[in-house]
Write a protein that holds these residues in place. Structure first.
Motif, PDB file in Angstrom:
ATOM      1  N   SER A  39       0.781  -1.047   0.233  1.00 35.91           N
ATOM      2  CA  SER A  39      -0.118  -0.059   0.012  1.00 35.91           C
ATOM      3  C   SER A  39       0.709   1.234   0.056  1.00 35.91           C
ATOM      4  CB  SER A  39      -0.924   0.012   1.377  1.00 35.91           C
ATOM      5  OG  SER A  39      -1.926  -0.777   1.078  1.00 35.91           O
ATOM      6  N   ASP A  42       1.721   2.688  -3.465  1.00 35.38           N
ATOM      7  CA  ASP A  42       0.533   2.898  -4.522  1.00 35.38           C
ATOM      8  C   ASP A  42       0.057   1.918  -5.118  1.00 35.38           C
ATOM      9  OD1 ASP A  42      -1.243   4.791  -5.175  1.00 35.38           O
ATOM     10  OD2 ASP A  42      -0.028   5.572  -7.090  1.00 35.38           O
ATOM     11  N   ARG A  44      -3.427  -0.446  -4.839  1.00 33.53           N
ATOM     12  CA  ARG A  44      -4.482  -0.510  -4.369  1.00 33.53           C
ATOM     13  C   ARG A  44      -5.085  -2.212  -4.353  1.00 33.53           C
ATOM     14  NH1 ARG A  44      -7.563   4.212  -7.724  1.00 33.53           N
ATOM     15  NH2 ARG A  44      -6.352   5.939  -7.017  1.00 33.53           N
ATOM     16  N   HIS A  45      -5.488  -2.693  -3.325  1.00 37.91           N
ATOM     17  CA  HIS A  45      -5.806  -4.081  -2.987  1.00 37.91           C
ATOM     18  C   HIS A  45      -7.184  -4.320  -3.440  1.00 37.91           C
ATOM     19  CE1 HIS A  45      -2.238  -4.852  -0.946  1.00 37.91           C
ATOM     20  NE2 HIS A  45      -2.508  -3.733  -0.204  1.00 37.91           N
ATOM     21  N   PRO A  69      -3.334   2.989   5.603  1.00 41.07           N
ATOM     22  CA  PRO A  69      -4.276   2.796   4.605  1.00 41.07           C
ATOM     23  C   PRO A  69      -5.176   1.925   4.241  1.00 41.07           C
ATOM     24  CG  PRO A  69      -2.211   1.551   3.875  1.00 41.07           C
ATOM     25  CD  PRO A  69      -2.269   2.141   5.497  1.00 41.07           C
ATOM     26  N   HIS A  72      -8.749   2.254   3.113  1.00 41.09           N
ATOM     27  CA  HIS A  72      -9.158   2.198   1.788  1.00 41.09           C
ATOM     28  C   HIS A  72      -9.016   0.851   1.282  1.00 41.09           C
ATOM     29  CE1 HIS A  72      -8.823   6.457   1.833  1.00 41.09           C
ATOM     30  NE2 HIS A  72      -7.494   6.480   2.149  1.00 41.09           N
ATOM     31  N   TRP A  73      -8.580  -0.364   2.143  1.00 41.70           N
ATOM     32  CA  TRP A  73      -8.837  -1.686   1.567  1.00 41.70           C
ATOM     33  C   TRP A  73     -10.281  -2.218   1.508  1.00 41.70           C
ATOM     34  CZ3 TRP A  73      -4.912  -4.716   4.845  1.00 41.70           C
ATOM     35  CH2 TRP A  73      -3.528  -4.095   4.763  1.00 41.70           C
TER      36      TRP A  73
END
Length: 406
Positions: A39, A42, A44-45, A69, A72-73
């Protein structure tokens, strides 16, 4: 008087396109150490998969409290990775994860490929079905032992040729022989270009001597081959900082009488290093003191810091004597029933022992202080013992993501 050229005044500034975030599936996520490292680069999962309820609760707890982060997962997928479907992820940038390492751990039962906890077959299935541009899998040093040499080769060959699957009821040894024959066949083309590297986390700025092997592969059409990142820290640089310049002790304001005894033969070692002009480009290993020096004593000042509570009962015994304050910690471990005795202890300069607190262990595993843990002390310590140090994950991720973005 200087006048700006007319052409430059009229020209549009050059258009700079920011690289798109890479997308990833994180398998065997645990408490999220490896995923946090990606993460920070940069990534994204698109999916985060973990079977252990306590580890899933830790991830959910951080997401609920908007801890970046993880906020945002996607919601963690709790369940057996054997049942995870990859239909929607064909050609994704990355698949990452740490298949359960107990089958190969130095401290485990050494079941290896006979152990039902061996999840490398599922890692290979993920690569075969999702066809990612690249993958990163990590595991314990024990996997590189001579006793597992054939199985280690089997893992590499399966990752290189994931579509060449085992036949029904075919034993892994027979499948290995067939893979070897295929690789040596004239004109054989690898599906993935695979590299592995055994690394010591301390050599990358983690305050812990933690050996891990990383498997990194790029799909053949990417025409890329991973080169492990250069080491940035060393034991010799720490020795010079402590016993040549004394900078280490001065920085921590440690009086001479409170320092450990000068190591035997250190003067000869220092002369050798100075004569060789050693250490110009390497930093000193980070120590336990470096990691926890700003935390209050949990015995004297309880509840001053989140997850920094004193846990009684620490004791030393043969082979388990704790981690010295002025060296990187020994590898934190996860036992079958929580903390495995003396592995996760601090050995003070006066010889006394105590368990590392959760926050101290998190510092040693380089989790951010904002990270929250869910569960009992022994359960959280198990999560930490199983985790990938976040800093190490970030270093590996940076080298892989840089290649993917070229």
């Amino acid at each position: 008087m200087y006048k700006q050229p007319l052409t430059s005044a009229l020209q549009e500034p050059p258009l700079v396109l920011a690289p798109r975030p890479l997308e990833s599936i994180e398998l065997f996520a645990g408490a999220g150490g490896l995923a946090l490292g990606f993460s920070s680069n940069d990534v994204r999962h698109r999916a985060v998969v973990e079977w252990n309820t306590h580890a899933c609760n830790t991830i959910r707890h951080n997401k609920q409290h908007q801890v970046a982060p993880i906020s945002h997962w996607p919601d963690v997928t709790e369940g057996d990775v054997k049942h995870f479907k990859y239909d929607a992820f064909d050609g994704i940038d990355l698949i990452t994860g740490g298949p359960p390492c107990q089958p190969f751990s130095m401290g485990g039962k050494h079941g290896g490929f006979l152990d039902e906890r061996d999840m490398f077959p599922q890692a290979v299935r993920a690569v075969r079905e999702a066809r990612p541009r690249a993958f990163v899998f990590e595991n314990v040093q024990g996997l590189t032992r001579a006793a597992f040499a054939d199985y280690f080769d089997y893992i590499l060959l399966q990752l290189e040729f994931p579509s060449l699957t085992a036949k029904p009821k075919e034993q892994w040894g027979d499948h290995l022989a067939r893979l070897r024959k295929w690789k040596n066949k004239p004109g054989a083309v690898s599906e993935y270009r695979v590299t592995f590297k055994l690394v010591n986390a301390a050599n990358y700025g983690v305050p812990q001597k933690r050996m891990r092997v990383f498997f990194v592969g790029f799909r053949a059409d990417q025409d890329k081959l991973w080169t492990p990142p250069a080491e940035t820290h060393s034991a010799d640089a720490l020795l010079l900082s402590q016993w040549a310049s004394g900078e280490y002790w001065e920085r921590h304001k440690v009086a001479t009488r409170h320092r450990p005894p000068r190591p035997e033969g250190v003067e000869k070692k220092i002369r050798t290093l100075v004569d060789a002009d050693y250490g110009a480009n390497l930093l000193a290993w980070k120590t336990v003191r470096d990691a926890i020096c700003d935390l209050p004593d949990p015995e004297r000042h309880p509840n001053k810091v989140q997850a920094h509570r004193f846990q009684p009962g620490a004791r030393a015994y043969v082979g388990h004597t704790g981690s010295p304050l002025d060296e990187p910690a020994k590898a934190l471990k996860a036992g079958d029933h929580g903390v495995p005795g003396g592995e996760n202890m601090l050995r003070r300069t006066d010889g006394s022992m105590r368990y590392f607190t959760v926050r101290e262990s998190a510092r040693i595993q380089t989790f951010p202080d904002t990270f929250l843990f869910e569960g009992t002390w022994s359960e959280v310590m198990r999560q930490l013992g199983n985790a990938v140090p976040v800093r190490l994950a970030s270093v590996i991720a940076e080298s892989v993501c840089e290649l993917l973005r070229k």
